[in-house]
Motif scaffolding. Sequence first.
Motif, PDB file in Angstrom:
ATOM      1  N   UNK A  79       1.018  -1.123  -0.001  1.00  0.00           N
ATOM      2  CA  UNK A  79      -0.071   0.151   0.208  1.00  0.00           C
ATOM      3  C   UNK A  79       0.936   1.222   0.155  1.00  0.00           C
ATOM      4  N   UNK A  80       0.682   2.110  -0.717  1.00  0.00           N
ATOM      5  CA  UNK A  80       1.476   3.381  -0.995  1.00  0.00           C
ATOM      6  C   UNK A  80       1.073   4.388   0.515  1.00  0.00           C
ATOM      7  N   UNK A  81       1.862   4.846   0.834  1.00  0.00           N
ATOM      8  CA  UNK A  81       1.826   5.930   1.915  1.00  0.00           C
ATOM      9  C   UNK A  81       1.936   7.372   1.146  1.00  0.00           C
ATOM     10  N   UNK A  82       1.613   8.296   2.375  1.00  0.00           N
ATOM     11  CA  UNK A  82       1.762   9.789   2.001  1.00  0.00           C
ATOM     12  C   UNK A  82       2.875   9.901   1.572  1.00  0.00           C
ATOM     13  N   UNK A  83       3.922   9.564   2.136  1.00  0.00           N
ATOM     14  CA  UNK A  83       5.375   9.774   1.468  1.00  0.00           C
ATOM     15  C   UNK A  83       5.396   9.241   0.430  1.00  0.00           C
ATOM     16  N   UNK A  84       5.082   8.123   0.071  1.00  0.00           N
ATOM     17  CA  UNK A  84       5.017   7.625  -1.338  1.00  0.00           C
ATOM     18  C   UNK A  84       4.283   8.415  -2.400  1.00  0.00           C
ATOM     19  N   UNK A  85       3.121   9.044  -2.055  1.00  0.00           N
ATOM     20  CA  UNK A  85       2.413   9.658  -3.112  1.00  0.00           C
ATOM     21  C   UNK A  85       3.254  10.903  -3.434  1.00  0.00           C
ATOM     22  N   UNK A  86       3.731  11.501  -2.473  1.00  0.00           N
ATOM     23  CA  UNK A  86       4.699  12.685  -2.719  1.00  0.00           C
ATOM     24  C   UNK A  86       5.932  12.398  -3.614  1.00  0.00           C
ATOM     25  N   UNK A  87       6.416  11.022  -3.309  1.00  0.00           N
ATOM     26  CA  UNK A  87       7.682  10.551  -4.019  1.00  0.00           C
ATOM     27  C   UNK A  87       7.099  10.260  -5.547  1.00  0.00           C
TER      28      UNK A  87
END
Length: 107
Positions: A79-87
């Motif tokens: 699952x993608x995290x908030x930090x992953x969405x930014x990345x």
Amino acid sequence: MSITSDILRGHTEAIILSHLLDHDSYGYQINKDIIKKTDGKYELKEATLYSAFRRLEQAGFINTYWGDENVGARRRYYAVTGKGREAYESYKRDWEEAKQVIDKLLK
């Protein structure tokens, strides 16, 4: 014509994050979806896929959890995290800039 890995090298994490933005998934399904989206022209090798998962998890861009399958093998979901969405947004901007430069150079 199949896409060579050289063209997409360095973009594996962005491709995975892009897929996970829609919904959580597991490795085999992600690779099947990549093959389908590219009409069979590209697929990730298993070692490449799982190495990318490790890098993404270590960076805090994804979380993992075990699925609750009643039939078949138990699956590890990503699952993608908030930090992953930014990345992902950063990877996408970088790709767009690189694409513009390459388009200019190849015209």
